[in-house]
Design an enzyme around this catalytic site. Sequence first.
Site, PDB file in Angstrom:
ATOM      1  N   TYR A 145      -8.818  30.200 -36.277  1.00  0.00           N
ATOM      2  CA  TYR A 145      -7.860  29.938 -37.350  1.00  0.00           C
ATOM      3  C   TYR A 145      -6.944  31.136 -37.559  1.00  0.00           C
ATOM      4  CZ  TYR A 145      -6.066  27.999 -41.712  1.00  0.00           C
ATOM      5  OH  TYR A 145      -5.254  27.484 -42.695  1.00  0.00           O
ATOM      6  N   LYS A 149      -2.884  31.202 -37.049  1.00  0.00           N
ATOM      7  CA  LYS A 149      -1.980  31.431 -38.172  1.00  0.00           C
ATOM      8  C   LYS A 149      -1.229  32.757 -38.055  1.00  0.00           C
ATOM      9  CE  LYS A 149      -2.627  27.592 -40.433  1.00  0.00           C
ATOM     10  NZ  LYS A 149      -1.544  26.619 -40.655  1.00  0.00           N
TER      11      LYS A 149
END
Length: 233
Positions: A145, A149
Amino acid sequence: MISQSPNPGRVLVTGGASGLGAAIVAAVREHGGTPIVLDRDISAVSGVPAYQVDVADTAAVTEAVRTAAEEAGGLDAVVTAAGIDRCGRLEDVSVEDWELVVGVNLFGTVSTVRAALPALRASRGRIVTVASTLALKGVSDATAYCASKFGVLGFTQALAAELKGEVGVTQLIPGGMKTRFFDDRTEQYKPQDDSQLNDPQNVANAVLFALSQPAGCEVRELFIAHAEEPSWP
Protein backbone atom coordinates in the site's frame (compact mmCIF):
# COMPACT_ATOMS: atom_id res chain seq x y z
CA MET A 1 -21.67 21.29 2.59
CA ILE A 2 -20.26 23.57 -0.11
CA SER A 3 -23.17 25.66 -1.32
CA GLN A 4 -21.60 28.02 -3.84
CA SER A 5 -19.55 25.61 -5.97
CA PRO A 6 -20.17 25.88 -9.71
CA ASN A 7 -21.38 22.91 -11.70
CA PRO A 8 -18.38 20.54 -11.89
CA GLY A 9 -19.51 19.14 -15.25
CA ARG A 10 -18.75 15.61 -16.40
CA VAL A 11 -16.68 13.94 -13.70
CA LEU A 12 -15.36 10.41 -14.14
CA VAL A 13 -14.81 8.67 -10.79
CA THR A 14 -12.98 5.36 -10.49
CA GLY A 15 -14.16 3.29 -7.55
CA GLY A 16 -17.34 5.34 -7.75
CA ALA A 17 -19.72 2.62 -6.56
CA SER A 18 -18.71 2.68 -2.89
CA GLY A 19 -16.77 4.45 -0.18
CA LEU A 20 -15.08 7.73 -1.02
CA GLY A 21 -15.87 7.29 -4.71
CA ALA A 22 -19.61 7.04 -4.01
CA ALA A 23 -19.43 10.12 -1.79
CA ILE A 24 -17.76 12.04 -4.63
CA VAL A 25 -20.43 10.86 -7.07
CA ALA A 26 -23.15 12.11 -4.69
CA ALA A 27 -21.40 15.47 -4.26
CA VAL A 28 -21.03 15.93 -8.02
CA ARG A 29 -24.74 15.21 -8.49
CA GLU A 30 -25.68 17.57 -5.67
CA HIS A 31 -23.82 20.38 -7.39
CA GLY A 32 -25.48 19.79 -10.75
CA GLY A 33 -22.70 17.82 -12.40
CA THR A 34 -22.74 14.51 -14.23
CA PRO A 35 -20.78 11.80 -12.42
CA ILE A 36 -19.58 8.83 -14.43
CA VAL A 37 -18.73 5.69 -12.46
CA LEU A 38 -16.02 3.14 -13.20
CA ASP A 39 -15.95 0.20 -10.80
CA ARG A 40 -15.56 -3.58 -10.63
CA ASP A 41 -19.11 -3.90 -9.29
CA ILE A 42 -21.71 -1.41 -10.51
CA SER A 43 -24.77 -3.39 -9.39
CA ALA A 44 -25.64 -0.81 -6.72
CA VAL A 45 -25.19 2.22 -9.01
CA SER A 46 -28.32 3.86 -10.38
CA GLY A 47 -29.21 7.09 -12.08
CA VAL A 48 -25.74 7.83 -13.47
CA PRO A 49 -23.62 6.38 -16.29
CA ALA A 50 -21.61 3.43 -14.99
CA TYR A 51 -19.04 1.10 -16.56
CA GLN A 52 -17.93 -2.18 -15.06
CA VAL A 53 -14.16 -2.52 -15.24
CA ASP A 54 -11.15 -3.51 -13.16
CA VAL A 55 -8.76 -0.56 -13.22
CA ALA A 56 -5.83 -2.96 -12.80
CA ASP A 57 -6.57 -4.17 -16.35
CA THR A 58 -4.86 -1.50 -18.42
CA ALA A 59 -6.46 -2.40 -21.74
CA ALA A 60 -9.94 -2.66 -20.24
CA VAL A 61 -9.79 0.59 -18.30
CA THR A 62 -8.36 2.42 -21.31
CA GLU A 63 -11.30 1.28 -23.41
CA ALA A 64 -13.82 2.07 -20.65
CA VAL A 65 -12.51 5.60 -20.16
CA ARG A 66 -12.51 6.32 -23.87
CA THR A 67 -16.04 4.94 -24.24
CA ALA A 68 -17.25 6.95 -21.25
CA ALA A 69 -15.73 10.15 -22.62
CA GLU A 70 -17.23 9.57 -26.05
CA GLU A 71 -20.71 8.80 -24.71
CA ALA A 72 -20.63 11.81 -22.37
CA GLY A 73 -19.45 14.13 -25.13
CA GLY A 74 -16.22 14.79 -23.25
CA LEU A 75 -14.88 14.97 -19.70
CA ASP A 76 -14.35 17.92 -17.37
CA ALA A 77 -12.63 16.06 -14.55
CA VAL A 78 -11.30 12.70 -13.44
CA VAL A 79 -11.01 11.53 -9.82
CA THR A 80 -9.07 8.31 -9.25
CA ALA A 81 -10.66 7.00 -6.06
CA ALA A 82 -10.33 3.25 -6.71
CA GLY A 83 -8.04 1.63 -4.18
CA ILE A 84 -7.35 -1.62 -2.32
CA ASP A 85 -5.01 -2.92 0.37
CA ARG A 86 -3.54 -6.27 1.39
CA CYS A 87 -2.03 -6.05 4.87
CA GLY A 88 0.81 -8.14 6.23
CA ARG A 89 4.56 -8.40 6.45
CA LEU A 90 6.31 -8.53 3.10
CA GLU A 91 7.08 -12.25 3.29
CA ASP A 92 3.49 -13.05 4.34
CA VAL A 93 1.69 -11.28 1.49
CA SER A 94 1.57 -13.31 -1.71
CA VAL A 95 3.32 -11.94 -4.76
CA GLU A 96 -0.03 -11.87 -6.55
CA ASP A 97 -1.72 -9.81 -3.82
CA TRP A 98 1.24 -7.44 -3.45
CA GLU A 99 1.33 -6.73 -7.16
CA LEU A 100 -2.45 -6.39 -7.32
CA VAL A 101 -2.35 -3.54 -4.81
CA VAL A 102 0.18 -1.69 -6.95
CA GLY A 103 -1.79 -2.60 -10.07
CA VAL A 104 -5.01 -1.05 -8.77
CA ASN A 105 -3.67 1.89 -6.79
CA LEU A 106 -0.81 3.09 -8.98
CA PHE A 107 -1.13 1.55 -12.43
CA GLY A 108 -4.91 1.97 -12.35
CA THR A 109 -4.45 5.66 -11.61
CA VAL A 110 -1.92 6.08 -14.41
CA SER A 111 -3.98 4.15 -16.97
CA THR A 112 -7.14 6.09 -16.19
CA VAL A 113 -5.40 9.45 -16.45
CA ARG A 114 -3.57 8.52 -19.64
CA ALA A 115 -6.78 7.44 -21.34
CA ALA A 116 -8.64 10.57 -20.20
CA LEU A 117 -6.00 13.09 -21.23
CA PRO A 118 -7.31 13.87 -24.74
CA ALA A 119 -10.76 14.71 -23.36
CA LEU A 120 -9.33 16.69 -20.46
CA ARG A 121 -7.03 18.69 -22.71
CA ALA A 122 -10.00 19.53 -24.91
CA SER A 123 -12.02 20.83 -21.96
CA ARG A 124 -9.03 22.23 -20.04
CA GLY A 125 -10.30 20.03 -17.25
CA ARG A 126 -8.90 18.76 -13.96
CA ILE A 127 -7.45 15.61 -12.43
CA VAL A 128 -7.67 14.67 -8.76
CA THR A 129 -5.58 11.67 -7.74
CA VAL A 130 -6.23 10.01 -4.39
CA ALA A 131 -3.15 9.18 -2.34
CA SER A 132 -3.16 8.57 1.43
CA THR A 133 -1.46 9.58 4.66
CA LEU A 134 0.60 6.46 3.96
CA ALA A 135 1.96 8.21 0.89
CA LEU A 136 3.86 10.40 3.36
CA LYS A 137 4.75 7.94 6.10
CA GLY A 138 5.70 4.30 5.70
CA VAL A 139 4.40 1.86 8.30
CA SER A 140 4.98 -1.80 9.04
CA ASP A 141 2.82 -4.46 7.38
CA ALA A 142 1.80 -2.10 4.56
CA THR A 143 4.66 -2.29 2.06
CA ALA A 144 2.40 -2.76 -0.96
CA TYR A 145 0.00 0.00 0.00
CA CYS A 146 2.75 2.45 0.92
CA ALA A 147 4.69 1.70 -2.26
CA SER A 148 1.59 2.24 -4.38
CA LYS A 149 0.56 5.48 -2.68
CA PHE A 150 4.09 6.91 -2.58
CA GLY A 151 4.04 6.17 -6.31
CA VAL A 152 0.74 8.00 -6.78
CA LEU A 153 2.22 11.03 -5.05
CA GLY A 154 5.33 11.08 -7.25
CA PHE A 155 3.28 10.48 -10.38
CA THR A 156 0.92 13.33 -9.51
CA GLN A 157 3.67 15.84 -8.81
CA ALA A 158 5.40 15.00 -12.09
CA LEU A 159 2.08 15.11 -13.93
CA ALA A 160 1.31 18.57 -12.55
CA ALA A 161 4.63 19.84 -13.88
CA GLU A 162 3.99 18.18 -17.24
CA LEU A 163 0.44 19.49 -17.69
CA LYS A 164 0.73 22.97 -16.20
CA GLY A 165 -1.38 25.43 -18.14
CA GLU A 166 -3.21 22.60 -19.92
CA VAL A 167 -4.97 20.43 -17.31
CA GLY A 168 -5.35 21.08 -13.60
CA VAL A 169 -3.81 18.50 -11.26
CA THR A 170 -4.54 18.06 -7.55
CA GLN A 171 -3.17 15.41 -5.22
CA LEU A 172 -5.66 14.49 -2.50
CA ILE A 173 -4.21 13.01 0.70
CA PRO A 174 -7.03 11.71 2.89
CA GLY A 175 -6.72 10.17 6.31
CA GLY A 176 -8.75 7.15 7.31
CA MET A 177 -12.46 7.29 6.54
CA LYS A 178 -15.63 5.51 7.69
CA THR A 179 -16.04 3.28 4.65
CA ARG A 180 -16.01 -0.45 3.92
CA PHE A 181 -12.33 -0.22 2.94
CA PHE A 182 -11.34 -2.09 6.11
CA ASP A 183 -14.01 -4.80 5.91
CA ASP A 184 -11.91 -7.57 4.38
CA ARG A 185 -9.00 -7.13 6.78
CA THR A 186 -8.29 -9.48 9.65
CA GLU A 187 -9.11 -8.06 13.08
CA GLN A 188 -5.53 -7.03 13.85
CA TYR A 189 -5.55 -4.67 10.86
CA LYS A 190 -8.98 -3.12 11.40
CA PRO A 191 -9.37 0.26 13.13
CA GLN A 192 -10.14 -0.41 16.77
CA ASP A 193 -11.76 3.00 17.26
CA ASP A 194 -13.65 4.51 14.33
CA SER A 195 -14.07 7.82 16.15
CA GLN A 196 -10.81 8.92 14.51
CA LEU A 197 -12.08 8.16 11.03
CA ASN A 198 -13.37 10.98 8.83
CA ASP A 199 -16.75 11.10 7.10
CA PRO A 200 -16.08 10.47 3.37
CA GLN A 201 -18.56 13.24 2.55
CA ASN A 202 -16.12 15.73 4.09
CA VAL A 203 -13.43 14.46 1.76
CA ALA A 204 -15.80 14.57 -1.21
CA ASN A 205 -16.52 18.21 -0.43
CA ALA A 206 -12.78 18.89 -0.55
CA VAL A 207 -12.67 17.33 -4.01
CA LEU A 208 -15.50 19.63 -5.14
CA PHE A 209 -13.51 22.57 -3.76
CA ALA A 210 -10.55 21.62 -5.94
CA LEU A 211 -12.79 21.21 -8.98
CA SER A 212 -14.47 24.57 -8.38
CA GLN A 213 -11.38 26.77 -8.71
CA PRO A 214 -11.43 29.44 -11.43
CA ALA A 215 -9.27 29.13 -14.52
CA GLY A 216 -5.64 29.86 -13.73
CA CYS A 217 -5.94 28.81 -10.07
CA GLU A 218 -4.94 25.31 -8.96
CA VAL A 219 -5.19 23.50 -5.66
CA ARG A 220 -2.05 21.41 -5.96
CA GLU A 221 -2.43 19.43 -2.74
CA LEU A 222 -5.22 18.76 -0.25
CA PHE A 223 -4.57 16.96 3.03
CA ILE A 224 -7.88 16.27 4.77
CA ALA A 225 -8.37 14.14 7.85
CA HIS A 226 -10.25 13.80 11.11
CA ALA A 227 -9.07 16.27 13.74
CA GLU A 228 -7.59 13.37 15.73
CA GLU A 229 -5.99 11.60 12.77
CA PRO A 230 -3.16 9.55 14.31
CA SER A 231 -0.98 9.15 11.21
CA TRP A 232 -0.19 12.86 10.79
CA PRO A 233 2.15 14.60 11.31
